[in-house]
Design an enzyme around this catalytic site. Structure first.
Site, PDB file in Angstrom:
ATOM      1  CG  ASP A 118      -1.602  18.280 -21.449  1.00 27.96           C
ATOM      2  OD1 ASP A 118      -0.889  17.178 -21.461  1.00 27.96           O
ATOM      3  OD2 ASP A 118      -3.000  18.260 -21.686  1.00 27.96           O
ATOM      4  CE1 TYR A 166      -4.035   2.069   0.452  1.00 32.42           C
ATOM      5  CE2 TYR A 166      -2.332   3.427   1.473  1.00 32.42           C
ATOM      6  CZ  TYR A 166      -3.671   3.280   1.091  1.00 32.42           C
ATOM      7  OH  TYR A 166      -4.535   4.366   0.893  1.00 32.42           O
ATOM      8  CG  HIS A 221     -18.043  13.768 -29.108  1.00 28.32           C
ATOM      9  ND1 HIS A 221     -18.018  14.665 -28.452  1.00 28.32           N
ATOM     10  CD2 HIS A 221     -17.144  12.807 -29.105  1.00 28.32           C
ATOM     11  CE1 HIS A 221     -16.915  14.800 -27.864  1.00 28.32           C
ATOM     12  NE2 HIS A 221     -16.312  13.815 -27.965  1.00 28.32           N
ATOM     13  CE  LYS A 245      -3.424  11.084 -24.481  1.00 26.41           C
ATOM     14  NZ  LYS A 245      -4.100  10.922 -23.170  1.00 26.41           N
ATOM     15  CG  PHE A 274      -7.121  16.899 -24.686  1.00 23.93           C
ATOM     16  CD1 PHE A 274      -7.309  16.741 -26.037  1.00 23.93           C
ATOM     17  CD2 PHE A 274      -7.796  16.202 -23.949  1.00 23.93           C
ATOM     18  CE1 PHE A 274      -8.056  15.602 -26.442  1.00 23.93           C
ATOM     19  CE2 PHE A 274      -8.337  14.823 -24.170  1.00 23.93           C
ATOM     20  CZ  PHE A 274      -8.581  14.579 -25.666  1.00 23.93           C
ATOM     21  CG  ASP A 275     -11.668  17.365 -26.417  1.00 27.59           C
ATOM     22  OD1 ASP A 275     -10.881  18.000 -26.861  1.00 27.59           O
ATOM     23  OD2 ASP A 275     -12.311  16.467 -26.856  1.00 27.59           O
ATOM     24  CB  ALA A 284      -0.259  14.068 -23.092  1.00 31.37           C
TER      25      ALA A 284
HETATM   26  N1  F0G Z   1      -3.990  16.054 -22.520  1.00 32.83           N
HETATM   27  C1  F0G Z   1      -3.975  15.759 -23.981  1.00 32.83           C
HETATM   28  C2  F0G Z   1      -3.155  16.704 -24.632  1.00 32.83           C
HETATM   29  C3  F0G Z   1      -4.784  14.607 -24.420  1.00 32.83           C
HETATM   30  O1  F0G Z   1      -4.503  14.383 -25.665  1.00 32.83           O
HETATM   31  C4  F0G Z   1      -5.363  13.662 -23.479  1.00 32.83           C
HETATM   32  C5  F0G Z   1      -5.888  12.664 -23.831  1.00 32.83           C
HETATM   33  C6  F0G Z   1      -5.509  14.367 -22.034  1.00 32.83           C
HETATM   34  C7  F0G Z   1      -4.713  15.353 -21.610  1.00 32.83           C
HETATM   35  C8  F0G Z   1      -6.274  13.480 -21.188  1.00 32.83           C
HETATM   36  O2  F0G Z   1      -5.718  12.426 -20.539  1.00 32.83           O
HETATM   37  O3  F0G Z   1      -7.059  10.547 -21.374  1.00 32.83           O
HETATM   38  O4  F0G Z   1      -5.165  10.226 -19.666  1.00 32.83           O
HETATM   39  O5  F0G Z   1      -6.984  11.418 -18.877  1.00 32.83           O
HETATM   40  N2  F0G Z   1      -6.186  12.398 -25.129  1.00 32.83           N
HETATM   41  C9  F0G Z   1      -6.838  11.344 -25.562  1.00 32.83           C
HETATM   42  C10 F0G Z   1      -7.223  11.097 -27.245  1.00 32.83           C
HETATM   43  C11 F0G Z   1      -8.198  10.766 -24.960  1.00 32.83           C
HETATM   44  O6  F0G Z   1      -7.541  10.538 -27.910  1.00 32.83           O
HETATM   45  O7  F0G Z   1      -6.474  12.366 -27.659  1.00 32.83           O
HETATM   46  P1  F0G Z   1      -6.289  10.994 -20.115  1.00 32.83           P
END
Ligand code: F0G
Length: 466
Positions: free
Chosen positions: A214, A72, A449, A257, A124-125, A216
């Site tokens: 960010d 843990y 979507h 990623k 990002f969304d 990723a």
């Molecule tokens: N930031 C970026 C630039 C991303 O592309 C994503 C996720 C996230 C944050 C969120 O990360 O999925 O680990 O919670 N992108 C995916 C895509 C879902 O299909 O582009 P997560």
């Protein structure tokens, strides 16, 4: 035309995929409401929905799973991850999370109050959603070059520093963080240069606004820099990545990623007091700070993935493969976002189907076409994903471009898989004048979507509407 790079690995374990017959694919489409999120993965032949969490792990990573320490508190895999992240970023405080959006939620919960601003090259969304969830306002300053999809400008992922500077001047004390997304996913997986990161950092410092990344796709970003930015050429990718991290105060990471893992993420930062606050929240929402919602084995997979991802042989293959697919699609008639991004090819469906107006979702027509013709899953990034109704005029607002994203999982598909994708597109291109638009039958108020159900319109409606 450039050649497909030779894969710098051989295949040790395989996962069978099967192609459903065409009439079955038609049935799956009808059952799903023409929404590819509603189709089972087993019914997809080539899955290009996302590059997130879909990587093939290496033998080193699979071996690492057996070294998972599931204690843990204080498991050895956390200390390995901490060491790797410190070495990569220079940020001393490392907090694991189960994925990127959990990191966003934690950081924004502590940083943001109602009415605050976050500025970015482009959120990002999920990042945008997490800012809005706090009652704060996400503001994007993408480089103006990305408005022209055909422009070959090498750093379309940059932040527009002139707009950043004037915004910070006009809103003193209101901007709580500047977040630079590496690479900039929302404008096509485009990179941000070292020069741009340095200028943005100087502006943020002057206005005392913290700068976070960010991260990723930090390694793909650093690879592009090594290829395109004169002052950085010849430097190892890992050093370039470090140079960028040196400009900031911390980062949020989705390890799904460039962590080359199937799950995982982290927050890394310089500020000890802020890290202590994050850890207090973490234990409520994710878990104790040495596992953050992950199994010990997953921490190990991420640590090992991060050690592999800056390998120049891997990155040349990775980015080269995506570029190769972009060029093949263009050869078959596709208008694509240029330059080709690091993780995905974006096809301009508006250019392919000029007879389908944005309100009838030309991108969805192409995404459905890919599944119907070839069992290929892609995602619409246009009016279905981002279209809105103006609350005052009640008119539809459409995004600037009607795109379809073909995201390439890392180390998963070979040249012949991707050539099949290009050949399928060639079929679609031949029948493009007969493609039809769609109407929404059901939609949810947020992120429609994912769950919308659509109906394919009779050909005649689309032609009149066009
Ligand atoms: N930031 C970026 C630039 C991303 O592309 C994503 C996720 C996230 C944050 C969120 O990360 O999925 O680990 O919670 N992108 C995916 C895509 C879902 O299909 O582009 P997560």
């Amino acid at each position: 035309m450039t050649k497909h790079p030779v894969e710098p690995f051989r295949i040790k374990s395989i996962e069978p995929i099967t192609q459903l017959p065409r009439h079955e694919r038609e049935r799956k489409l009808a059952e799903s409401g023409c929404n590819l999120f509603n189709i089972r993965a087993a019914d997809v032949f080539i899955d290009l929905l996302t590059d997130s969490g879909t990587s093939a792990m290496s033998e080193r990573q699979w071996g690492g799973l057996l070294r998972g320490d599931e204690s843990y508190a204080g498991c050895r895999n956390f200390f390995h991850l901490e060491e790797v992240v410190r070495d990569l970023t220079g940020y001393q405080h490392v907090v694991p999370t189960h994925q990127g959006r959990a990191a966003e939620h934690l950081v924004f919960s502590l940083m943001l109050e109602k009415g605050d601003y976050v500025v970015s090259n482009t959120h990002f969304d999920t990042t945008r959603a997490n800012v809005l969830y706090r009652g704060a306002i996400p503001v994007d300053f993408p480089d103006p070059s990305c408005e022209d999809v055909s422009s070959e400008y090498p750093f379309k992922g940059n932040i527009d520093c002139a707009r950043l500077e004037s915004f910070l001047q006009e809103h003193p004390g209101r901007v709580k963080v500047c977040l630079l997304t590496l690479t900039n996913n929302s404008v096509g997986g485009q990179p941000l240069s070292v020069a741009n990161a340095r200028t943005a950092a100087a502006i943020c410092r002057k206005h005392q606004v913290p700068l976070f990344f960010d991260a990723a796709r930090f390694a793909e970003n650093a690879w592009f820099v090594s290829q395109r930015e004169d002052s950085q050429s010849g430097r190892p990718v890992k050093e370039i990545a470090r140079t960028i991290f040196d400009c900031g105060d911390g980062c949020l990471m989705s390890a799904k990623k460039d962590g080359l893992a199937n799950i995982g993420g982290f927050i890394a930062m310089r500020d000890e007091a802020f890290a202590a606050q994050i850890k207090e929240m973490l234990v409520i929402f994710e878990g104790f700070h040495t596992y953050g919602g992950l199994a010990g084995r997953d921490l190990e997979a991420v640590a090992r993935g991060l050690e592999e991802v800056t390998d120049p042989g891997y990155l040349a293959y990775r980015v080269g493969q995506v570029e190769w697919l972009g060029n093949r699609l263009a050869e078959e008639g596709a208008t694509i976002v240029r330059p080709v991004g690091g993780h995905a090819v974006f096809i301009d469906a508006g250019a392919l189907y000029p007879h389908i107006p944005p309100g009838e979702f030309p991108g969805q027509s192409l995404a459905v076409g890919f599944y119907r013709e070839g069992g290929i899953r892609t995602v619409e990034i246009g009016s279905l994903m981002f279209g809105e109704i103006d609350p005052e005029t009640h008119l539809s607002i459409h995004p600037a471009h009607e795109l379809v994203r073909l995201a390439i999982p890392r180390r998963v598909y070979t040249e012949s898989h991707l050539d099949y994708v290009a050949r399928t597109f060639a079929e679609i291109y031949r029948g493009r004048e007969k493609a039809r638009g769609f109407a929404i039958e059901y939609q949810s108020p947020f992120l429609r979507h994912f769950t919308a159900r659509l109906r394919e319109l009779p050909a005649v409606v689309s032609i009149h509407a066009g």
